[in-house]
Design a protein around this motif. Structure first.
Motif, PDB file in Angstrom:
ATOM      1  N   GLU A  69      31.543  -1.796  16.165  1.00 21.42           N
ATOM      2  CA  GLU A  69      32.451  -0.951  15.330  1.00 21.42           C
ATOM      3  C   GLU A  69      31.486   0.481  14.558  1.00 21.42           C
ATOM      4  N   VAL A  70      32.615   1.086  13.672  1.00 22.22           N
ATOM      5  CA  VAL A  70      31.443   2.189  12.816  1.00 22.22           C
ATOM      6  C   VAL A  70      31.066   1.088  11.715  1.00 22.22           C
ATOM      7  N   GLY A  71      30.285   1.127  11.141  1.00 21.33           N
ATOM      8  CA  GLY A  71      29.697   0.784   9.693  1.00 21.33           C
ATOM      9  C   GLY A  71      29.312  -0.645   9.833  1.00 21.33           C
ATOM     10  N   CYS A  72      29.223  -1.684  11.275  1.00 16.85           N
ATOM     11  CA  CYS A  72      28.536  -2.582  11.516  1.00 16.85           C
ATOM     12  C   CYS A  72      27.811  -2.484  11.024  1.00 16.85           C
ATOM     13  N   LEU A  73      27.120  -3.397  10.192  1.00 17.39           N
ATOM     14  CA  LEU A  73      25.466  -3.993  10.277  1.00 17.39           C
ATOM     15  C   LEU A  73      24.646  -4.850  10.328  1.00 17.39           C
TER      16      LEU A  73
ATOM     17  N   LYS B 136      28.189  -2.074  -0.126  1.00 20.24           N
ATOM     18  CA  LYS B 136      29.125  -2.140   1.234  1.00 20.24           C
ATOM     19  C   LYS B 136      29.422  -3.658   1.096  1.00 20.24           C
TER      20      LYS B 136
ATOM     21  N   ASP C 118      34.989   0.548   6.076  1.00 21.81           N
ATOM     22  CA  ASP C 118      34.746  -0.030   7.609  1.00 21.81           C
ATOM     23  C   ASP C 118      35.079  -0.808   7.917  1.00 21.81           C
TER      24      ASP C 118
ATOM     25  N   PHE D  75      28.940  -4.891   6.440  1.00 24.18           N
ATOM     26  CA  PHE D  75      29.575  -3.212   6.481  1.00 24.18           C
ATOM     27  C   PHE D  75      29.474  -2.690   5.592  1.00 24.18           C
ATOM     28  N   ALA D  76      29.382  -1.490   6.006  1.00 23.82           N
ATOM     29  CA  ALA D  76      28.275  -0.765   5.003  1.00 23.82           C
ATOM     30  C   ALA D  76      29.543  -0.270   3.782  1.00 23.82           C
ATOM     31  N   SER D  77      30.807  -0.018   4.094  1.00 25.27           N
ATOM     32  CA  SER D  77      31.684   0.396   3.259  1.00 25.27           C
ATOM     33  C   SER D  77      32.923  -0.444   3.699  1.00 25.27           C
TER      34      SER D  77
ATOM     35  N   HIS E 117      37.325  -2.817  10.426  1.00 27.18           N
ATOM     36  CA  HIS E 117      37.272  -4.274  11.175  1.00 27.18           C
ATOM     37  C   HIS E 117      38.512  -4.478  11.000  1.00 27.18           C
TER      38      HIS E 117
END
Length: 94
Positions: free
Chosen positions: A34-38, A3, A63, A58-60, A67
């Motif tokens: 957003e995709v992947g925003c933790l 991450k 991602d 972020f997950a990756s 952003h």
């Protein structure tokens, strides 16, 4: 999976504070969607006027990079253009 965590702050000049405060809720909402925003938090530092503490997870890397690309062309980028950021970006093991 690795991450990406960003932490730090932005010091907003008093003359631009109202514009930044007005744009911040939309920036937060768009980023959290957003995709992947933790995690995404921007909070005012109670001991330093105009300083906003920033914490992102972020997950990756992909991602996080997506952003960064989105926010580069956003109203937030326009409102905060030229304001120095003091951020640390690190990889975090899952």
């Amino acid at each position: 999976m690795t991450k990406i965590r960003l932490t730090g702050y932005i010091d907003v000049p008093a003359a631009r504070l109202a514009m930044v405060q007005a744009a911040l809720p939309t920036h937060i909402a768009l980023t959290r969607d957003e995709v992947g925003c933790l995690e995404f938090d921007v909070t005012e530092d109670e001991t330093h006027p105009g300083r906003y503490l920033v914490s992102e997870l972020f997950a990756s890397r992909a991602d996080f990079d997506a952003h960064q690309a989105r926010s580069t062309d956003s109203p937030w980028a326009a409102v905060t253009a030229g304001i120095p950021r003091h951020y640390t970006i690190e990889e975090v093991s899952a």
